[in-house]
Design a protein around this motif. Sequence first.
Motif, PDB file in Angstrom:
ATOM      1  N   GLN A  34      37.659  56.576  -0.185  1.00 47.27           N
ATOM      2  CA  GLN A  34      37.961  57.472  -1.300  1.00 47.27           C
ATOM      3  C   GLN A  34      36.679  57.939  -1.976  1.00 47.27           C
ATOM      4  OE1 GLN A  34      40.389  55.702  -4.313  1.00 47.27           O
ATOM      5  NE2 GLN A  34      40.806  57.641  -5.337  1.00 47.27           N
ATOM      6  N   ARG A  87      38.774  55.968   8.612  1.00 51.42           N
ATOM      7  CA  ARG A  87      39.284  55.625   7.276  1.00 51.42           C
ATOM      8  C   ARG A  87      39.544  56.879   6.452  1.00 51.42           C
ATOM      9  NH1 ARG A  87      34.999  52.008   7.015  1.00 51.42           N
ATOM     10  NH2 ARG A  87      34.131  53.134   5.226  1.00 51.42           N
ATOM     11  N   ASP A  91      43.224  57.892   5.226  1.00 56.88           N
ATOM     12  CA  ASP A  91      43.423  58.038   3.782  1.00 56.88           C
ATOM     13  C   ASP A  91      43.969  59.422   3.432  1.00 56.88           C
ATOM     14  OD1 ASP A  91      42.566  55.479   3.347  1.00 56.88           O
ATOM     15  OD2 ASP A  91      40.676  56.032   2.383  1.00 56.88           O
ATOM     16  N   ARG A  95      47.571  60.133   1.920  1.00 56.03           N
ATOM     17  CA  ARG A  95      47.629  60.791   0.619  1.00 56.03           C
ATOM     18  C   ARG A  95      48.684  61.893   0.634  1.00 56.03           C
ATOM     19  NH1 ARG A  95      45.908  65.254  -1.754  1.00 56.03           N
ATOM     20  NH2 ARG A  95      44.911  66.047   0.143  1.00 56.03           N
TER      21      ARG A  95
END
Length: 199
Positions: A34, A87, A91, A95
Amino acid sequence: DLYRHPSGRMYSTRELERGYENYPPRHSDDCDAQHLARAARLAGDRFDWFGVAAVTALADDLLRTATTRKLIGLAGIPGSGKSTFARLLVDELNRREPNVATVVPMDGFHFTNRQLEAMWRRDFKGAPDTFDVDSYITLLRRLRDETQAAAYPIYDRHTHEPAPGGSVDPGVRIVITEGNYLLLDDAPWSQLEGVLDAS
């Protein structure tokens, strides 16, 4: 905030925004996906180090086409950013659609140190023949069946051994697997060509 470039250099938000490229490392800890994504977005198109544009485009394509489970392979040399990219991609997918994607790293399929010692291959750990490729391919074939949960080993960076700990839930539609040898032409690695949907 500090953000880690794949080269290992650390950058602050201010440095990224100003576009400075040559600051020395300031901190050794990895940042989570993130933060990496946020750093790259702050930096804009000039600094797409983390593959944010590629992640966005690939996420668009996968969500549009993955009506059934897709197995996607990411291959590259050690330190090339496979894990970071995986990753970021997972992610981004999760999301947009929670629990739609997961990562299954190849690293968990190392033979144990004891097995490698018995094979006289402990000093060559990480070479293509030091992985349990048959079990890895068997898992990927099992993942074609979305009605079952599937467990897999992870690589413990503290003990440097494979260990239980990974699982793929039945509803996951996109499985990203990443490793060094996914495109290797030598058997048995070459079987992956017929198992993965894309690599």
